[in-house]
Design an enzyme around this catalytic site. Sequence first.
Site, PDB file in Angstrom:
ATOM      1  N   HIS A 172      21.299  -3.501  48.788  1.00 15.27           N
ATOM      2  CA  HIS A 172      21.290  -3.936  47.398  1.00 15.27           C
ATOM      3  C   HIS A 172      19.947  -4.553  47.065  1.00 15.27           C
ATOM      4  O   HIS A 172      19.336  -5.235  47.892  1.00 15.27           O
ATOM      5  CB  HIS A 172      22.412  -4.937  47.136  1.00 15.27           C
ATOM      6  CG  HIS A 172      22.785  -5.029  45.704  1.00 15.27           C
ATOM      7  ND1 HIS A 172      22.097  -5.831  44.814  1.00 15.27           N
ATOM      8  CD2 HIS A 172      23.758  -4.396  44.983  1.00 15.27           C
ATOM      9  CE1 HIS A 172      22.638  -5.695  43.608  1.00 15.27           C
ATOM     10  NE2 HIS A 172      23.641  -4.838  43.684  1.00 15.27           N
ATOM     11  N   HIS A 173      19.468  -4.313  45.835  1.00 11.00           N
ATOM     12  CA  HIS A 173      18.138  -4.789  45.445  1.00 11.00           C
ATOM     13  C   HIS A 173      18.071  -6.315  45.429  1.00 11.00           C
ATOM     14  O   HIS A 173      16.986  -6.904  45.548  1.00 11.00           O
ATOM     15  CB  HIS A 173      17.765  -4.240  44.069  1.00 11.00           C
ATOM     16  CG  HIS A 173      16.301  -4.010  43.892  1.00 11.00           C
ATOM     17  ND1 HIS A 173      15.352  -4.966  44.209  1.00 11.00           N
ATOM     18  CD2 HIS A 173      15.597  -2.933  43.453  1.00 11.00           C
ATOM     19  CE1 HIS A 173      14.148  -4.493  43.963  1.00 11.00           C
ATOM     20  NE2 HIS A 173      14.262  -3.260  43.514  1.00 11.00           N
ATOM     21  N   SER A 174      19.200  -6.989  45.285  1.00 14.44           N
ATOM     22  CA  SER A 174      19.190  -8.447  45.271  1.00 14.44           C
ATOM     23  C   SER A 174      18.771  -9.030  46.615  1.00 14.44           C
ATOM     24  O   SER A 174      18.365 -10.193  46.692  1.00 14.44           O
ATOM     25  CB  SER A 174      20.571  -8.990  44.887  1.00 14.44           C
ATOM     26  OG  SER A 174      21.565  -8.515  45.776  1.00 14.44           O
TER      27      SER A 174
END
Length: 492
Positions: A133-135
Amino acid sequence: MAKEEEPLSPMARMFQSSGTDYCTVIIVGFKTKINPDVILDDLKQNVSKHPRISSKLAEDGTRWIKTQVNVEDHVFVPDIDPDEIGDQGDKFVDDYISRLTMLPLDRSRPLWDIHILNVKTSDAEAIGVIRSHHSLGDGMSRMSLIMACTHKSSDPEALPTIPILKRRENVSHGLRNTGWFLSSMFAIYATVRLIWNTIVDFLLLLSTVLFLKDTETSLKGGAEAESNAKRFSHRIVSLDDVRLIKDIMDVTINDVLLGVTQAALSRYLNGAHDETNENGGTSRPVLNNIPCNIRVRAGVLVNLRSEIGVQPLADMMAKDSKCRWGNLINIVVLPLSIGLETDPLVYLSKAKSTMDQKKNSLHAPILYLIMSFIVSVFGAKIGAALFNRLLLSTTAFISNVNGPTEEISLHGHPIAYIAPSVYGHAQALLIHFQSYADKMVISIAVDPTIIPDPHKLCDAMEESLKSMKIALLGKGLLINEQVSVRVNNMCN
Protein backbone atom coordinates in the site's frame (compact mmCIF):
# COMPACT_ATOMS: atom_id res chain seq x y z
CA MET A 1 -0.12 5.91 23.45
CA ALA A 2 1.44 2.42 23.52
CA LYS A 3 4.99 2.09 22.32
CA GLU A 4 3.87 -0.39 19.67
CA GLU A 5 1.56 2.14 18.04
CA GLU A 6 2.52 5.04 15.81
CA PRO A 7 0.27 7.63 14.15
CA LEU A 8 0.06 7.79 10.37
CA SER A 9 1.52 10.86 8.74
CA PRO A 10 -1.00 13.19 7.03
CA MET A 11 0.09 11.99 3.56
CA ALA A 12 -0.19 8.32 4.62
CA ARG A 13 -3.71 8.97 5.93
CA MET A 14 -4.65 10.54 2.61
CA PHE A 15 -3.23 7.64 0.59
CA GLN A 16 -5.35 5.08 2.44
CA SER A 17 -8.54 7.10 2.22
CA SER A 18 -11.35 6.15 -0.14
CA GLY A 19 -10.73 7.70 -3.55
CA THR A 20 -6.96 7.59 -3.13
CA ASP A 21 -6.58 3.96 -2.12
CA TYR A 22 -3.29 3.55 -4.01
CA CYS A 23 -1.09 0.46 -4.13
CA THR A 24 2.42 0.16 -5.54
CA VAL A 25 3.62 -2.75 -7.62
CA ILE A 26 7.32 -3.47 -8.09
CA ILE A 27 7.93 -6.04 -10.81
CA VAL A 28 11.39 -7.58 -10.46
CA GLY A 29 12.80 -9.72 -13.27
CA PHE A 30 15.36 -12.35 -12.26
CA LYS A 31 18.03 -14.01 -14.39
CA THR A 32 17.44 -17.40 -12.71
CA LYS A 33 14.51 -19.33 -11.30
CA ILE A 34 13.50 -18.23 -7.81
CA ASN A 35 13.86 -20.52 -4.79
CA PRO A 36 10.81 -19.60 -2.65
CA ASP A 37 12.29 -21.22 0.50
CA VAL A 38 15.26 -18.83 0.41
CA ILE A 39 12.93 -15.81 0.16
CA LEU A 40 10.72 -17.10 2.97
CA ASP A 41 13.67 -17.74 5.29
CA ASP A 42 15.02 -14.24 4.72
CA LEU A 43 11.65 -12.63 5.37
CA LYS A 44 11.18 -14.59 8.62
CA GLN A 45 14.50 -13.27 9.88
CA ASN A 46 14.10 -9.63 8.83
CA VAL A 47 10.44 -8.60 8.61
CA SER A 48 10.16 -7.82 12.32
CA LYS A 49 13.12 -5.40 12.08
CA HIS A 50 11.15 -2.98 9.88
CA PRO A 51 8.38 -1.14 11.76
CA ARG A 52 6.25 -0.41 8.69
CA ILE A 53 6.11 -3.84 7.10
CA SER A 54 5.55 -5.47 10.49
CA SER A 55 2.62 -3.21 11.43
CA LYS A 56 -1.02 -3.29 10.46
CA LEU A 57 -3.44 -0.43 10.03
CA ALA A 58 -5.78 0.37 12.93
CA GLU A 59 -9.49 0.12 12.21
CA ASP A 60 -9.89 3.91 12.37
CA GLY A 61 -7.10 4.31 9.79
CA THR A 62 -5.03 6.71 11.90
CA ARG A 63 -2.41 4.46 13.53
CA TRP A 64 0.11 1.75 12.75
CA ILE A 65 -0.08 -1.16 15.21
CA LYS A 66 2.90 -3.47 15.64
CA THR A 67 1.89 -7.09 15.04
CA GLN A 68 3.31 -10.58 14.69
CA VAL A 69 3.79 -11.29 11.00
CA ASN A 70 3.10 -14.74 9.60
CA VAL A 71 5.26 -14.58 6.48
CA GLU A 72 3.45 -17.47 4.79
CA ASP A 73 0.32 -15.30 4.65
CA HIS A 74 2.17 -12.72 2.57
CA VAL A 75 4.09 -14.87 0.08
CA PHE A 76 2.26 -16.55 -2.80
CA VAL A 77 3.80 -19.12 -5.13
CA PRO A 78 1.22 -20.28 -7.69
CA ASP A 79 1.61 -23.78 -9.12
CA ILE A 80 2.52 -23.11 -12.75
CA ASP A 81 2.79 -25.70 -15.53
CA PRO A 82 5.50 -24.49 -17.96
CA ASP A 83 4.17 -26.74 -20.73
CA GLU A 84 0.74 -25.20 -20.46
CA ILE A 85 2.14 -21.65 -20.70
CA GLY A 86 4.58 -22.43 -23.49
CA ASP A 87 5.99 -19.28 -25.08
CA GLN A 88 3.20 -17.11 -23.63
CA GLY A 89 5.12 -16.21 -20.48
CA ASP A 90 4.81 -12.46 -20.99
CA LYS A 91 1.05 -12.68 -21.41
CA PHE A 92 0.70 -14.94 -18.37
CA VAL A 93 2.62 -12.49 -16.19
CA ASP A 94 0.70 -9.49 -17.58
CA ASP A 95 -2.64 -11.19 -16.92
CA TYR A 96 -1.60 -12.30 -13.42
CA ILE A 97 -0.51 -8.83 -12.32
CA SER A 98 -3.60 -7.26 -13.89
CA ARG A 99 -5.81 -9.57 -11.80
CA LEU A 100 -3.90 -8.50 -8.68
CA THR A 101 -5.06 -4.92 -9.19
CA MET A 102 -8.63 -6.09 -8.54
CA LEU A 103 -7.75 -7.95 -5.33
CA PRO A 104 -7.55 -5.65 -2.29
CA LEU A 105 -4.85 -6.12 0.31
CA ASP A 106 -6.03 -7.72 3.55
CA ARG A 107 -6.31 -4.84 6.03
CA SER A 108 -6.24 -7.21 9.02
CA ARG A 109 -2.55 -7.80 8.21
CA PRO A 110 0.43 -5.63 7.25
CA LEU A 111 -0.36 -4.12 3.85
CA TRP A 112 2.04 -5.97 1.55
CA ASP A 113 2.49 -9.26 -0.26
CA ILE A 114 4.95 -10.96 -2.61
CA HIS A 115 4.12 -13.18 -5.59
CA ILE A 116 6.76 -15.51 -7.02
CA LEU A 117 6.21 -16.48 -10.65
CA ASN A 118 8.74 -18.97 -11.99
CA VAL A 119 7.78 -18.15 -15.56
CA LYS A 120 10.20 -17.37 -18.38
CA THR A 121 9.51 -14.07 -20.13
CA SER A 122 11.28 -12.14 -22.88
CA ASP A 123 13.44 -10.28 -20.31
CA ALA A 124 13.75 -12.70 -17.38
CA GLU A 125 13.74 -16.33 -16.23
CA ALA A 126 11.39 -15.59 -13.33
CA ILE A 127 9.34 -12.71 -11.96
CA GLY A 128 8.83 -11.42 -8.44
CA VAL A 129 5.91 -9.07 -7.79
CA ILE A 130 6.10 -6.94 -4.64
CA ARG A 131 2.78 -5.31 -3.85
CA SER A 132 2.26 -2.84 -1.00
CA HIS A 133 0.00 0.00 0.00
CA HIS A 134 1.24 3.49 -0.86
CA SER A 135 0.67 4.62 2.73
CA LEU A 136 3.70 2.50 3.73
CA GLY A 137 6.09 4.77 1.85
CA ASP A 138 7.03 6.35 -1.47
CA GLY A 139 9.27 5.08 -4.27
CA MET A 140 12.49 6.24 -2.60
CA SER A 141 11.55 4.41 0.60
CA ARG A 142 10.86 1.19 -1.24
CA MET A 143 14.05 1.39 -3.28
CA SER A 144 16.05 1.87 -0.07
CA LEU A 145 14.45 -1.29 1.32
CA ILE A 146 15.32 -3.27 -1.83
CA MET A 147 18.91 -2.03 -1.69
CA ALA A 148 19.18 -3.11 1.96
CA CYS A 149 18.01 -6.64 1.09
CA THR A 150 20.38 -7.20 -1.86
CA HIS A 151 24.10 -7.40 -2.64
CA LYS A 152 26.27 -6.64 -5.63
CA SER A 153 26.20 -9.46 -8.20
CA SER A 154 29.95 -8.94 -8.73
CA ASP A 155 30.63 -9.21 -4.98
CA PRO A 156 28.07 -11.22 -2.96
CA GLU A 157 29.46 -9.82 0.30
CA ALA A 158 29.15 -6.14 -0.66
CA LEU A 159 26.03 -3.99 -0.40
CA PRO A 160 24.92 -2.10 -3.54
CA THR A 161 26.34 1.33 -4.22
CA ILE A 162 23.89 4.00 -3.09
CA PRO A 163 23.47 6.65 -5.83
CA ILE A 164 23.23 9.70 -3.57
CA LEU A 165 22.52 12.89 -5.52
CA LYS A 166 22.63 16.51 -4.44
CA ARG A 167 20.13 19.10 -5.57
CA ARG A 168 21.48 21.43 -8.23
CA GLU A 169 22.07 25.00 -7.23
CA ASN A 170 20.08 27.54 -9.22
CA VAL A 171 22.86 30.13 -9.16
CA SER A 172 24.81 30.20 -12.39
CA HIS A 173 28.45 29.15 -12.08
CA GLY A 174 29.49 32.12 -14.18
CA LEU A 175 28.02 34.60 -11.68
CA ARG A 176 29.62 33.23 -8.53
CA ASN A 177 32.81 35.22 -8.89
CA THR A 178 31.29 38.43 -10.28
CA GLY A 179 31.24 41.71 -8.40
CA TRP A 180 29.02 42.49 -5.46
CA PHE A 181 26.60 44.60 -7.49
CA LEU A 182 26.00 41.97 -10.23
CA SER A 183 25.71 39.20 -7.65
CA SER A 184 23.15 41.21 -5.69
CA MET A 185 21.15 42.03 -8.80
CA PHE A 186 21.11 38.39 -9.83
CA ALA A 187 20.00 37.36 -6.31
CA ILE A 188 17.13 39.85 -6.50
CA TYR A 189 16.17 38.59 -9.97
CA ALA A 190 16.29 34.96 -8.81
CA THR A 191 14.11 35.75 -5.79
CA VAL A 192 11.52 37.63 -7.85
CA ARG A 193 11.50 34.80 -10.40
CA LEU A 194 11.01 32.23 -7.63
CA ILE A 195 8.09 34.14 -6.14
CA TRP A 196 6.49 34.75 -9.55
CA ASN A 197 6.78 31.12 -10.64
CA THR A 198 5.33 29.96 -7.32
CA ILE A 199 2.33 32.30 -7.66
CA VAL A 200 1.72 31.20 -11.26
CA ASP A 201 1.94 27.52 -10.29
CA PHE A 202 -0.56 27.95 -7.47
CA LEU A 203 -3.01 29.83 -9.69
CA LEU A 204 -2.80 27.05 -12.28
CA LEU A 205 -3.21 24.45 -9.53
CA LEU A 206 -6.29 26.18 -8.16
CA SER A 207 -7.74 26.50 -11.66
CA THR A 208 -7.12 22.79 -12.25
CA VAL A 209 -8.91 21.78 -9.06
CA LEU A 210 -11.85 24.08 -9.82
CA PHE A 211 -12.45 23.98 -13.58
CA LEU A 212 -9.40 23.65 -15.88
CA LYS A 213 -9.42 20.18 -17.45
CA ASP A 214 -7.26 18.52 -20.08
CA THR A 215 -8.53 17.93 -23.61
CA GLU A 216 -10.45 14.68 -24.01
CA THR A 217 -8.07 12.40 -25.93
CA SER A 218 -7.50 8.68 -26.37
CA LEU A 219 -5.15 8.89 -23.35
CA LYS A 220 -7.41 10.55 -20.80
CA GLY A 221 -9.31 8.52 -18.26
CA GLY A 222 -12.08 9.45 -15.83
CA ALA A 223 -13.49 8.66 -12.42
CA GLU A 224 -14.15 5.05 -13.42
CA ALA A 225 -10.44 4.44 -14.05
CA GLU A 226 -9.61 4.14 -10.36
CA SER A 227 -11.76 1.01 -10.00
CA ASN A 228 -10.81 -0.60 -13.33
CA ALA A 229 -8.16 -3.29 -13.64
CA LYS A 230 -4.79 -1.98 -14.81
CA ARG A 231 -2.35 -3.51 -17.25
CA PHE A 232 1.41 -3.08 -17.08
CA SER A 233 4.15 -3.09 -19.67
CA HIS A 234 7.81 -2.13 -19.61
CA ARG A 235 10.63 -1.46 -22.01
CA ILE A 236 14.37 -1.53 -21.25
CA VAL A 237 16.55 1.05 -23.00
CA SER A 238 20.18 2.03 -22.58
CA LEU A 239 20.91 4.44 -19.73
CA ASP A 240 24.14 5.36 -21.52
CA ASP A 241 22.06 6.57 -24.48
CA VAL A 242 20.05 8.82 -22.17
CA ARG A 243 23.23 10.13 -20.54
CA LEU A 244 24.81 10.78 -23.93
CA ILE A 245 21.92 12.98 -25.04
CA LYS A 246 22.02 14.72 -21.65
CA ASP A 247 25.73 15.51 -21.92
CA ILE A 248 25.68 16.71 -25.54
CA MET A 249 22.58 18.89 -25.10
CA ASP A 250 23.67 20.12 -21.64
CA VAL A 251 20.40 19.15 -19.97
CA THR A 252 19.43 16.83 -17.13
CA ILE A 253 18.33 13.19 -17.32
CA ASN A 254 14.84 14.31 -16.27
CA ASP A 255 14.81 16.75 -19.20
CA VAL A 256 15.68 13.93 -21.60
CA LEU A 257 13.02 11.62 -20.14
CA LEU A 258 10.36 14.33 -20.35
CA GLY A 259 11.38 15.14 -23.92
CA VAL A 260 11.13 11.46 -24.88
CA THR A 261 7.73 11.24 -23.17
CA GLN A 262 6.38 14.27 -25.08
CA ALA A 263 7.63 12.88 -28.38
CA ALA A 264 6.18 9.42 -27.64
CA LEU A 265 2.75 10.69 -26.60
CA SER A 266 2.64 12.87 -29.71
CA ARG A 267 3.42 9.83 -31.86
CA TYR A 268 0.77 7.78 -30.09
CA LEU A 269 -1.95 10.44 -30.26
CA ASN A 270 -1.29 11.08 -33.95
CA GLY A 271 -1.59 7.36 -34.63
CA ALA A 272 -4.70 7.14 -32.50
CA HIS A 273 -6.29 9.88 -34.59
CA ASP A 274 -5.61 8.17 -37.95
CA GLU A 275 -8.32 8.72 -40.51
CA THR A 276 -10.10 5.80 -42.12
CA ASN A 277 -10.09 5.40 -45.86
CA GLU A 278 -13.78 5.17 -46.76
CA ASN A 279 -13.15 3.22 -49.95
CA GLY A 280 -10.87 0.52 -48.65
CA GLY A 281 -11.77 0.68 -44.99
CA THR A 282 -8.12 0.69 -44.00
CA SER A 283 -6.34 3.03 -41.61
CA ARG A 284 -4.38 5.81 -43.30
CA PRO A 285 -1.88 7.77 -41.16
CA VAL A 286 -2.23 11.54 -41.41
CA LEU A 287 0.86 13.75 -41.39
CA ASN A 288 -0.41 15.74 -38.43
CA ASN A 289 -3.89 14.98 -37.16
CA ILE A 290 -3.42 16.13 -33.57
CA PRO A 291 -5.99 18.80 -32.64
CA CYS A 292 -4.68 22.36 -32.36
CA ASN A 293 -4.22 23.89 -28.90
CA ILE A 294 -4.50 20.49 -27.27
CA ARG A 295 -4.07 20.57 -23.48
CA VAL A 296 -2.28 17.53 -22.04
CA ARG A 297 -0.74 17.71 -18.58
CA ALA A 298 0.92 15.26 -16.24
CA GLY A 299 1.17 15.09 -12.50
CA VAL A 300 4.87 14.68 -11.72
CA LEU A 301 6.05 13.37 -8.36
CA VAL A 302 8.65 15.53 -6.63
CA ASN A 303 10.88 14.15 -3.87
CA LEU A 304 11.02 16.69 -1.03
CA ARG A 305 13.98 15.18 0.81
CA SER A 306 17.19 17.20 1.09
CA GLU A 307 19.03 14.27 -0.50
CA ILE A 308 17.26 13.37 -3.74
CA GLY A 309 18.92 10.00 -4.37
CA VAL A 310 18.28 6.63 -2.76
CA GLN A 311 19.42 6.63 0.87
CA PRO A 312 20.67 3.82 3.14
CA LEU A 313 17.70 2.17 4.89
CA ALA A 314 19.22 2.73 8.34
CA ASP A 315 19.38 6.48 7.68
CA MET A 316 15.78 6.56 6.45
CA MET A 317 14.53 4.75 9.55
CA ALA A 318 16.47 6.98 11.97
CA LYS A 319 14.37 9.26 14.14
CA ASP A 320 14.20 12.89 12.95
CA SER A 321 16.21 12.04 9.83
CA LYS A 322 15.92 14.58 6.99
CA CYS A 323 15.77 11.70 4.50
CA ARG A 324 13.34 9.64 6.58
CA TRP A 325 11.09 6.80 5.45
CA GLY A 326 7.57 7.67 4.40
CA ASN A 327 5.76 9.71 1.77
CA LEU A 328 7.91 12.83 1.53
CA ILE A 329 6.64 13.62 -1.95
CA ASN A 330 4.22 15.93 -3.65
CA ILE A 331 2.81 16.54 -7.08
CA VAL A 332 3.60 19.22 -9.64
CA VAL A 333 1.31 19.68 -12.63
CA LEU A 334 3.46 19.77 -15.74
CA PRO A 335 2.14 20.90 -19.16
CA LEU A 336 3.25 18.56 -21.94
CA SER A 337 4.12 19.84 -25.40
CA ILE A 338 2.06 17.64 -27.73
CA GLY A 339 2.33 17.96 -31.51
CA LEU A 340 4.36 16.55 -34.37
CA GLU A 341 7.80 18.12 -34.72
CA THR A 342 10.08 17.61 -37.72
CA ASP A 343 13.07 17.92 -35.38
CA PRO A 344 12.75 15.60 -32.34
CA LEU A 345 15.23 17.75 -30.42
CA VAL A 346 12.51 20.42 -30.19
CA TYR A 347 10.73 18.18 -27.66
CA LEU A 348 13.94 18.22 -25.62
CA SER A 349 14.33 22.01 -25.66
CA LYS A 350 10.68 22.45 -24.66
CA ALA A 351 11.09 19.91 -21.86
CA LYS A 352 14.12 21.79 -20.51
CA SER A 353 12.24 25.09 -20.56
CA THR A 354 9.31 23.60 -18.66
CA MET A 355 11.51 21.82 -16.12
CA ASP A 356 13.61 24.94 -15.48
CA GLN A 357 10.48 26.88 -14.63
CA LYS A 358 9.25 24.18 -12.22
CA LYS A 359 12.65 23.94 -10.51
CA ASN A 360 12.48 27.67 -9.76
CA SER A 361 9.24 27.37 -7.81
CA LEU A 362 8.29 26.57 -4.21
CA HIS A 363 5.04 25.00 -5.37
CA ALA A 364 5.81 21.43 -4.26
CA PRO A 365 7.00 21.99 -0.66
CA ILE A 366 4.30 24.61 0.05
CA LEU A 367 1.59 22.34 -1.38
CA TYR A 368 2.90 19.51 0.85
CA LEU A 369 2.43 21.72 3.92
CA ILE A 370 -1.04 22.81 2.75
CA MET A 371 -2.17 19.22 2.10
CA SER A 372 -0.80 18.09 5.47
CA PHE A 373 -2.72 20.94 7.16
CA ILE A 374 -5.95 20.08 5.32
CA VAL A 375 -5.71 16.40 6.26
CA SER A 376 -4.84 17.17 9.88
CA VAL A 377 -7.62 19.74 10.34
CA PHE A 378 -10.43 18.68 7.98
CA GLY A 379 -9.67 14.98 7.66
CA ALA A 380 -8.19 12.56 5.13
CA LYS A 381 -11.37 12.37 3.03
CA ILE A 382 -11.29 16.09 2.25
CA GLY A 383 -7.59 15.96 1.37
CA ALA A 384 -8.14 12.87 -0.79
CA ALA A 385 -11.07 14.49 -2.60
CA LEU A 386 -8.98 17.55 -3.51
CA PHE A 387 -6.06 15.39 -4.62
CA ASN A 388 -8.36 13.20 -6.69
CA ARG A 389 -9.91 16.23 -8.44
CA LEU A 390 -6.42 17.26 -9.46
CA LEU A 391 -5.75 13.86 -11.02
CA LEU A 392 -9.14 13.74 -12.74
CA SER A 393 -8.36 17.01 -14.51
CA THR A 394 -5.01 15.82 -15.89
CA THR A 395 -4.05 13.08 -18.33
CA ALA A 396 -1.03 11.21 -17.00
CA PHE A 397 1.28 10.64 -14.07
CA ILE A 398 5.09 10.55 -14.33
CA SER A 399 7.80 9.62 -11.84
CA ASN A 400 11.50 8.84 -11.94
CA VAL A 401 13.46 6.90 -9.30
CA ASN A 402 17.19 6.29 -9.28
CA GLY A 403 18.21 2.69 -8.72
CA PRO A 404 21.49 0.90 -7.98
CA THR A 405 24.47 1.78 -10.16
CA GLU A 406 25.45 -1.87 -10.69
CA GLU A 407 23.63 -5.18 -11.04
CA ILE A 408 22.41 -6.64 -7.76
CA SER A 409 21.32 -10.06 -6.49
CA LEU A 410 18.78 -11.20 -3.91
CA HIS A 411 20.26 -14.15 -2.03
CA GLY A 412 21.94 -15.60 -5.07
CA HIS A 413 19.20 -14.58 -7.50
CA PRO A 414 20.66 -11.99 -9.94
CA ILE A 415 18.19 -9.28 -10.90
CA ALA A 416 17.65 -8.44 -14.58
CA TYR A 417 15.44 -5.37 -14.16
CA ILE A 418 13.21 -3.48 -11.71
CA ALA A 419 9.91 -1.98 -12.97
CA PRO A 420 7.82 -0.05 -10.38
CA SER A 421 4.28 1.20 -10.88
CA VAL A 422 1.08 2.19 -9.08
CA TYR A 423 -2.62 1.38 -9.38
CA GLY A 424 -5.84 2.67 -7.81
CA HIS A 425 -5.55 6.12 -9.42
CA ALA A 426 -8.08 8.02 -11.51
CA GLN A 427 -5.82 8.34 -14.55
CA ALA A 428 -5.59 5.99 -17.51
CA LEU A 429 -1.82 6.41 -17.91
CA LEU A 430 1.13 6.22 -15.54
CA ILE A 431 4.76 6.35 -16.70
CA HIS A 432 7.56 5.40 -14.31
CA PHE A 433 11.26 5.59 -15.09
CA GLN A 434 13.64 3.39 -13.08
CA SER A 435 17.40 3.36 -13.60
CA TYR A 436 19.20 0.09 -12.90
CA ALA A 437 22.91 -0.44 -13.61
CA ASP A 438 23.35 0.50 -17.30
CA LYS A 439 19.60 0.28 -18.04
CA MET A 440 16.67 2.66 -17.96
CA VAL A 441 13.42 0.79 -17.41
CA ILE A 442 10.30 2.50 -18.76
CA SER A 443 7.29 1.10 -16.91
CA ILE A 444 3.80 1.94 -18.14
CA ALA A 445 0.48 1.28 -16.39
CA VAL A 446 -2.78 1.82 -18.27
CA ASP A 447 -6.50 1.42 -17.99
CA PRO A 448 -7.09 -1.01 -20.90
CA THR A 449 -10.61 0.33 -21.47
CA ILE A 450 -8.95 3.62 -22.51
CA ILE A 451 -5.54 2.47 -23.78
CA PRO A 452 -5.93 -1.11 -25.06
CA ASP A 453 -2.27 -1.82 -25.83
CA PRO A 454 0.43 -0.34 -23.54
CA HIS A 455 3.11 -2.02 -25.67
CA LYS A 456 2.44 0.56 -28.40
CA LEU A 457 3.33 3.31 -25.95
CA CYS A 458 6.53 1.45 -25.06
CA ASP A 459 7.36 1.23 -28.77
CA ALA A 460 6.77 4.97 -29.13
CA MET A 461 9.09 5.66 -26.17
CA GLU A 462 11.89 3.56 -27.64
CA GLU A 463 11.47 5.05 -31.12
CA SER A 464 11.48 8.60 -29.74
CA LEU A 465 14.76 8.04 -27.90
CA LYS A 466 16.26 6.59 -31.05
CA SER A 467 15.06 9.51 -33.18
CA MET A 468 16.75 12.00 -30.84
CA LYS A 469 20.09 10.23 -31.21
CA ILE A 470 19.70 10.08 -34.97
CA ALA A 471 18.95 13.81 -34.97
CA LEU A 472 22.12 14.52 -32.99
CA LEU A 473 24.13 12.49 -35.47
CA GLY A 474 22.51 14.29 -38.42
CA LYS A 475 23.34 17.69 -36.95
CA GLY A 476 26.99 16.71 -36.54
CA LEU A 477 26.79 17.13 -32.76
CA LEU A 478 28.35 13.74 -32.13
CA ILE A 479 31.94 14.63 -32.92
CA ASN A 480 33.62 11.85 -31.03
CA GLU A 481 34.12 8.90 -33.36
CA GLN A 482 33.44 6.39 -30.61
CA VAL A 483 30.14 8.09 -29.83
CA SER A 484 29.13 8.06 -33.49
CA VAL A 485 29.79 4.33 -33.69
CA ARG A 486 27.56 3.80 -30.67
CA VAL A 487 24.73 5.75 -32.28
CA ASN A 488 25.11 3.92 -35.59
CA ASN A 489 25.03 0.59 -33.80
CA MET A 490 21.84 1.59 -32.00
CA CYS A 491 20.20 2.82 -35.17
CA ASN A 492 21.03 -0.44 -36.94
